[in-house]
Scaffold this motif. Structure first.
Motif, PDB file in Angstrom:
ATOM      1  N   ASP A  28       0.839  -1.185   0.000  1.00 18.08           N
ATOM      2  CA  ASP A  28       0.000   0.000   0.000  1.00 18.08           C
ATOM      3  C   ASP A  28       0.882   1.246   0.000  1.00 18.08           C
ATOM      4  OD1 ASP A  28      -2.365  -1.350  -0.046  1.00 18.08           O
ATOM      5  OD2 ASP A  28      -2.717  -1.259   2.106  1.00 18.08           O
ATOM      6  N   TYR A  29       0.496   2.213  -0.804  1.00 22.72           N
ATOM      7  CA  TYR A  29       1.245   3.462  -0.906  1.00 22.72           C
ATOM      8  C   TYR A  29       0.274   4.638  -0.832  1.00 22.72           C
ATOM      9  CZ  TYR A  29       4.996   0.535  -2.848  1.00 22.72           C
ATOM     10  OH  TYR A  29       5.957  -0.426  -3.054  1.00 22.72           O
ATOM     11  N   THR A  30       0.703   5.683  -0.160  1.00 24.49           N
ATOM     12  CA  THR A  30      -0.068   6.923  -0.105  1.00 24.49           C
ATOM     13  C   THR A  30       0.585   7.955  -1.024  1.00 24.49           C
ATOM     14  OG1 THR A  30      -0.795   6.523   2.166  1.00 24.49           O
ATOM     15  CG2 THR A  30      -0.909   8.787   1.365  1.00 24.49           C
ATOM     16  N   ILE A  31      -0.225   8.530  -1.905  1.00 29.53           N
ATOM     17  CA  ILE A  31       0.243   9.508  -2.880  1.00 29.53           C
ATOM     18  C   ILE A  31      -0.287  10.880  -2.489  1.00 29.53           C
ATOM     19  CG2 ILE A  31       0.377  10.085  -5.335  1.00 29.53           C
ATOM     20  CD1 ILE A  31       1.437   7.257  -4.489  1.00 29.53           C
ATOM     21  N   ILE A  54      -6.142   6.640  -9.454  1.00 32.50           N
ATOM     22  CA  ILE A  54      -5.931   6.004  -8.147  1.00 32.50           C
ATOM     23  C   ILE A  54      -6.913   4.850  -7.963  1.00 32.50           C
ATOM     24  CG2 ILE A  54      -6.183   6.343  -5.658  1.00 32.50           C
ATOM     25  CD1 ILE A  54      -3.617   7.555  -6.580  1.00 32.50           C
ATOM     26  N   HIS A  57      -6.042   1.319  -8.966  1.00 30.24           N
ATOM     27  CA  HIS A  57      -4.973   0.638  -8.236  1.00 30.24           C
ATOM     28  C   HIS A  57      -5.342   0.568  -6.752  1.00 30.24           C
ATOM     29  CE1 HIS A  57      -2.478   0.976 -11.837  1.00 30.24           C
ATOM     30  NE2 HIS A  57      -2.840   2.242 -11.894  1.00 30.24           N
ATOM     31  N   LEU A  60      -3.097   1.954  -3.991  1.00 26.92           N
ATOM     32  CA  LEU A  60      -2.766   3.371  -3.901  1.00 26.92           C
ATOM     33  C   LEU A  60      -3.845   4.138  -3.156  1.00 26.92           C
ATOM     34  CD1 LEU A  60      -1.404   4.194  -7.487  1.00 26.92           C
ATOM     35  CD2 LEU A  60      -0.144   3.406  -5.472  1.00 26.92           C
ATOM     36  N   GLU A 295       2.629   4.506 -10.264  1.00 28.18           N
ATOM     37  CA  GLU A 295       2.506   3.079  -9.956  1.00 28.18           C
ATOM     38  C   GLU A 295       3.700   2.299 -10.509  1.00 28.18           C
ATOM     39  OE1 GLU A 295       0.404  -0.681  -8.961  1.00 28.18           O
ATOM     40  OE2 GLU A 295       0.516   1.350  -8.168  1.00 28.18           O
TER      41      GLU A 295
END
Length: 338
Positions: A28-31, A54, A57, A60, A295
Motif C-alpha cells: 500500500d502506498y499513499t500519494i 488512483i 490501483h 494506492l 505506480e
C-alpha cells in the motif's frame, strides 16, 4: 510526421500499459496531490483524472490538496505531505520557481516527484513532467487567427489582442512564447497584421472581461483575440456581448476568439457560435497517465517512464466539436460537467 490519430493512439497505448501487481504482493502506498486551484475547471478535471487513476490501483491511496491559487499555501501543503512520508508526489505547481525548494526537499527524503501540466524549474528534480506542448498551442493559436483573417480580407491583416495567461507558470509562459514568436513571424511578411494590446489576464475570466471591456471602449476595430486559456476567452466573449459588439461568425465585423483547454464553458460557447475555437487538452487522461507512471515507479519499472512527455491536444471548432474524432479524443469539459 505523425498524424493526430497516430499521436493519440501512441499516447493512449502508453496510458494503457499494465502496471498491475498481484494483490497478494501489492504494497500500500499513499500519494500526495497538490493542484494549483480548484476554482478553475481544468484543474477540477485534473483532480478527477488523478482520482480515477488512483481508483484503478487498490494499493494506492490519495491525500488531495488544493493551494487555492497561493504559492505559499502550496509550499506549506507540500511540506506537510513530505512530513507525512507520502510515497510519491503529484504536483501541479502554481509557480515554476517557487515550488523548487520543496521539490528538492522531497528529493532529499527519497520521495519521487511527478509534475502535471505545469513543471518545476529545476533540471532532473522531477521523475516525469507530463504536459501539453504549450508552445505549440500558442503557435497554433496565432496560425488559426491568421487563417481567419485571410479568409475575411483575402490577406493576413487586422488588429489582434493577446490576453496572456498566468505568467510565471510553465503553461502561461510557453503559450505566450509560442504565440508571440509565431505572430512576429507572420508580421514580417504581413505588415498590416497589428498587435493592438498584450495584457496578462492570468487565466481568469473576470480579468479577461475587464481587460477586454477596456480595449473595446478604446478600439472599434479589433478583429481577433488570442486567449491564454478558456477562462480568459469566456471573459472576453462576455465583454464583447456587454459592449453590443457581438456579430455571428462569418460576419466581417465578427471578433474572432480562440482559447485553450476545452472547458465546459468553452465548449458551450463554441456550440452556440459565440466563440470560434479552443485548443483542447484532456486533463482526465493526462492525469490518469501520471498516476500510472507513479505506480510503475513504485514497483521498480522506472525504465518505461519518460522524463518529459507531451500529451496530445486537439483544435475544436463548431465544425468538428461533436465529430467522432473529437469524441475519441475526449471532450473532458462535457464529462466533468455531467
Amino acid at each position: 510526421m505523425m498524424t493526430f490519430k497516430q499521436k493519440l493512439a501512441a499516447a493512449l497505448s502508453v496510458s494503457c500499459l499494465a502496471f498491475a501487481i498481484p494483490a497478494a504482493h501489492a504494497a500500500d502506498y499513499t500519494i500526495g496531490l497538490s493542484v494549483a486551484t480548484l476554482a478553475n475547471p481544468f484543474f477540477q478535471g485534473m483532480t478527477a483524472g488523478v482520482k480515477a487513476g488512483i481508483a484503478k490501483h487498490p494499493n494506492l491511496h490519495l491525500i488531495n490538496t488544493s493551494a487555492n491559487g497561493d504559492a505559499n499555501t502550496q509550499t506549506n501543503q507540500v511540506t506537510d505531505l513530505i512530513n507525512q512520508h507520502v510515497a510519491a508526489l503529484i504536483l501541479n505547481p502554481i509557480n515554476a520557481n517557487s515550488i523548487v525548494p520543496v521539490v528538492k526537499e522531497a528529493n532529499k527524503k527519497g520521495i519521487p516527484v511527478f509534475t502535471l501540466d505545469r513543471g518545476a524549474a529545476c533540471g532532473g528534480c522531477q521523475v516525469n513532467f507530463l504536459e501539453t506542448d504549450n508552445e505549440a498551442l500558442g503557435k497554433e493559436g496565432a496560425d488559426f487567427i491568421a487563417a481567419q483573417l485571410k479568409q475575411r480580407y483575402g490577406s493576413i491583416k487586422g488588429n489582434v489582442v493577446d490576453l496572456e495567461g498566468l505568467l510565471g507558470t510553465t503553461a502561461g509562459d510557453e503559450r505566450e512564447k509560442g504565440f508571440a514568436t509565431e505572430f512576429e513571424l507572420l508580421q514580417k511578411t504581413n505588415p498590416d497584421l497589428k498587435l493592438v494590446s498584450r495584457q496578462a489576464a492570468d487565466f481568469d475570466a473576470d480579468k479577461g472581461f475587464n481587460i477586454t471591456t477596456q480595449l473595446l471602449a478604446a478600439h472599434n476595430d479589433i478583429d481577433a483575440i488570442f486567449n491564454g486559456n478558456d477562462d480568459n476567452a469566456v471573459g472576453a466573449v462576455r465583454a464583447i456581448h456587454q459592449a453590443n459588439r457581438f456579430v455571428p461568425i462569418g460576419n466581417p465585423k465578427h471578433i474572432v476568439v480562440i482559447g485553450i483547454d476545452g472547458t465546459e464553458q468553452g465548449l458551450t460557447l463554441i456550440r452556440k457560435g459565440q466563440m470560434d475555437a479552443t485548443m483542447s487538452q484532456n486533463p482526465l487522461t493526462m492525469a490518469e497517465q501520471s498516476v500510472a507512471y507513479v505506480e510503475a515507479y513504485l514497483h521498480g519499472d522506472k525504465a518505461s517512464i519518460p522524463a518529459h512527455q507531451f500529451w496530445p491536444h486537439m483544435l475544436l471548432t463548431k465544425a468538428n466539436i461533436d465529430s467522432p474524432e473529437a469524441k475519441a479524443y475526449g471532450l473532458w469539459g462535457d464529462q466533468v460537467s455531467q
